[in-house]
Design a protein around this motif. Structure first.
Motif, PDB file in Angstrom:
ATOM      1  N   SER A  52       0.811  -1.211   0.000  1.00  0.00           N
ATOM      2  CA  SER A  52       0.000   0.000   0.000  1.00  0.00           C
ATOM      3  C   SER A  52       0.851   1.272   0.000  1.00  0.00           C
ATOM      4  CB  SER A  52      -0.934   0.006   1.216  1.00  0.00           C
ATOM      5  OG  SER A  52      -0.184   0.047   2.411  1.00  0.00           O
ATOM      6  N   GLN A  53       2.175   1.134   0.031  1.00  0.00           N
ATOM      7  CA  GLN A  53       3.020   2.329   0.049  1.00  0.00           C
ATOM      8  C   GLN A  53       4.069   2.264  -1.059  1.00  0.00           C
ATOM      9  OE1 GLN A  53       3.608   2.124   4.389  1.00  0.00           O
ATOM     10  NE2 GLN A  53       2.898   4.234   4.365  1.00  0.00           N
ATOM     11  N   GLY A  54       5.297   1.892  -0.748  1.00  0.00           N
ATOM     12  CA  GLY A  54       6.358   1.879  -1.751  1.00  0.00           C
ATOM     13  C   GLY A  54       6.140   0.857  -2.850  1.00  0.00           C
ATOM     14  N   ASN A  55       5.781  -0.355  -2.448  1.00  0.00           N
ATOM     15  CA  ASN A  55       5.459  -1.441  -3.383  1.00  0.00           C
ATOM     16  C   ASN A  55       6.571  -1.688  -4.407  1.00  0.00           C
ATOM     17  OD1 ASN A  55       3.841  -3.531  -4.217  1.00  0.00           O
ATOM     18  ND2 ASN A  55       2.562  -2.271  -5.523  1.00  0.00           N
ATOM     19  N   CYS A  56       7.824  -1.587  -3.987  1.00  0.00           N
ATOM     20  CA  CYS A  56       8.962  -1.782  -4.894  1.00  0.00           C
ATOM     21  C   CYS A  56       8.972  -3.180  -5.502  1.00  0.00           C
ATOM     22  CB  CYS A  56      10.279  -1.535  -4.160  1.00  0.00           C
ATOM     23  SG  CYS A  56      10.457   0.142  -3.512  1.00  0.00           S
ATOM     24  N   LEU A  57       8.518  -4.178  -4.730  1.00  0.00           N
ATOM     25  CA  LEU A  57       8.542  -5.561  -5.202  1.00  0.00           C
ATOM     26  C   LEU A  57       7.564  -5.820  -6.349  1.00  0.00           C
ATOM     27  CD1 LEU A  57       8.926  -7.506  -1.848  1.00  0.00           C
ATOM     28  CD2 LEU A  57      10.628  -7.234  -3.649  1.00  0.00           C
ATOM     29  N   ALA A  58       6.650  -4.910  -6.589  1.00  0.00           N
ATOM     30  CA  ALA A  58       5.734  -5.093  -7.714  1.00  0.00           C
ATOM     31  C   ALA A  58       6.502  -5.090  -9.034  1.00  0.00           C
ATOM     32  CB  ALA A  58       4.674  -4.001  -7.726  1.00  0.00           C
ATOM     33  N   CYS A  59       7.604  -4.363  -9.077  1.00  0.00           N
ATOM     34  CA  CYS A  59       8.362  -4.223 -10.321  1.00  0.00           C
ATOM     35  C   CYS A  59       9.821  -4.664 -10.227  1.00  0.00           C
ATOM     36  CB  CYS A  59       8.337  -2.773 -10.780  1.00  0.00           C
ATOM     37  SG  CYS A  59       6.681  -2.150 -11.105  1.00  0.00           S
ATOM     38  N   HIS A  60      10.401  -4.620  -9.046  1.00  0.00           N
ATOM     39  CA  HIS A  60      11.835  -4.860  -8.894  1.00  0.00           C
ATOM     40  C   HIS A  60      12.123  -6.124  -8.095  1.00  0.00           C
ATOM     41  CE1 HIS A  60      12.811  -0.777 -10.286  1.00  0.00           C
ATOM     42  NE2 HIS A  60      11.792  -0.368  -9.539  1.00  0.00           N
ATOM     43  N   MET A  61      13.249  -6.753  -8.420  1.00  0.00           N
ATOM     44  CA  MET A  61      13.726  -7.860  -7.615  1.00  0.00           C
ATOM     45  C   MET A  61      14.661  -7.310  -6.539  1.00  0.00           C
ATOM     46  SD  MET A  61      15.776 -11.302  -8.574  1.00  0.00           S
ATOM     47  CE  MET A  61      17.353 -10.502  -8.553  1.00  0.00           C
ATOM     48  N   VAL A  62      14.426  -7.749  -5.311  1.00  0.00           N
ATOM     49  CA  VAL A  62      15.277  -7.403  -4.185  1.00  0.00           C
ATOM     50  C   VAL A  62      15.682  -8.733  -3.565  1.00  0.00           C
ATOM     51  CG1 VAL A  62      15.397  -6.179  -1.980  1.00  0.00           C
ATOM     52  CG2 VAL A  62      14.008  -5.254  -3.829  1.00  0.00           C
ATOM     53  N   ALA A  63      16.934  -8.847  -3.155  1.00  0.00           N
ATOM     54  CA  ALA A  63      17.491 -10.125  -2.705  1.00  0.00           C
ATOM     55  C   ALA A  63      16.619 -10.845  -1.677  1.00  0.00           C
ATOM     56  CB  ALA A  63      18.892  -9.918  -2.145  1.00  0.00           C
ATOM     57  N   ASP A  64      16.084 -10.143  -0.702  1.00  0.00           N
ATOM     58  CA  ASP A  64      15.299 -10.817   0.338  1.00  0.00           C
ATOM     59  C   ASP A  64      13.794 -10.577   0.205  1.00  0.00           C
ATOM     60  OD1 ASP A  64      15.657  -8.169   0.986  1.00  0.00           O
ATOM     61  OD2 ASP A  64      15.964  -8.504   3.112  1.00  0.00           O
ATOM     62  N   GLY A  65      13.363 -10.156  -0.968  1.00  0.00           N
ATOM     63  CA  GLY A  65      11.943  -9.909  -1.198  1.00  0.00           C
ATOM     64  C   GLY A  65      11.246 -11.142  -1.752  1.00  0.00           C
ATOM     65  N   ALA A  66      10.019 -11.357  -1.318  1.00  0.00           N
ATOM     66  CA  ALA A  66       9.226 -12.493  -1.793  1.00  0.00           C
ATOM     67  C   ALA A  66       8.401 -12.084  -3.012  1.00  0.00           C
ATOM     68  CB  ALA A  66       8.301 -12.983  -0.682  1.00  0.00           C
ATOM     69  N   MET A  67       8.364 -12.926  -4.013  1.00  0.00           N
ATOM     70  CA  MET A  67       7.577 -12.727  -5.229  1.00  0.00           C
ATOM     71  C   MET A  67       7.865 -11.379  -5.904  1.00  0.00           C
ATOM     72  SD  MET A  67       3.989 -14.424  -3.926  1.00  0.00           S
ATOM     73  CE  MET A  67       3.090 -13.722  -5.278  1.00  0.00           C
ATOM     74  N   PRO A  68       9.139 -11.136  -6.264  1.00  0.00           N
ATOM     75  CA  PRO A  68       9.472  -9.856  -6.891  1.00  0.00           C
ATOM     76  C   PRO A  68       8.994  -9.772  -8.327  1.00  0.00           C
ATOM     77  CG  PRO A  68      11.368 -11.288  -6.909  1.00  0.00           C
ATOM     78  CD  PRO A  68      10.287 -12.011  -6.133  1.00  0.00           C
TER      79      PRO A  68
END
Length: 125
Positions: free
Chosen positions: A47-63
């Motif tokens: 609901s805020q940054g939502n970076c994982l919607a578009c970017h892969m981050v090493a410790d992010g789920a379902m990037p």
């Protein structure tokens, strides 16, 4: 062609860096860890940054895979202010044609303080 090759390289680096200890874990003991942890929470929040919607981050789920992987950010943005400007949406930083990244500050999606915390976190990647 070069753009595709660069994305593949960045993705491969991000995947391999997941195995290596994250700089964020080292900085967790630092006094500034609170802002970094808050930035990570904002970046991963749907609901805020939502970076994982578009970017892969090493410790992010379902990037996502629309934007470049968020790795080697100090190398890619030696001037931290330029990274802040990119997230905020300063007109001169919108140099990627047809970019789907919204100007978070310019559109009032995030406050300047929230963007600062997200940039502090992203800069550890």
């Amino acid at each position: 062609m070069m753009n595709s090759t660069m994305k593949q390289l960045l993705t491969a680096l991000a995947i391999s860096s997941a195995v290596i200890a994250s700089p964020a874990s080292v900085q967790a003991a630092d006094k500034g860890a609170t802002a970094i942890e808050q930035g990570k929470k904002l970046a991963f929040s749907r609901s805020q940054g939502n970076c994982l919607a578009c970017h892969m981050v090493a410790d992010g789920a379902m990037p996502g895979n629309i934007g470049p992987a968020l790795i080697a950010m100090k190398l890619r943005y030696p001037d931290k202010q330029k990274l802040y400007n990119k997230v905020w949406g300063t007109p001169d930083t919108q140099n990627v044609p047809n970019s789907m990244m919204p100007p978070f500050g310019q559109n009032g999606i995030l406050t300047d303080e929230e963007i600062g915390k997200i940039v502090d976190y992203i800069y550890t990647l």
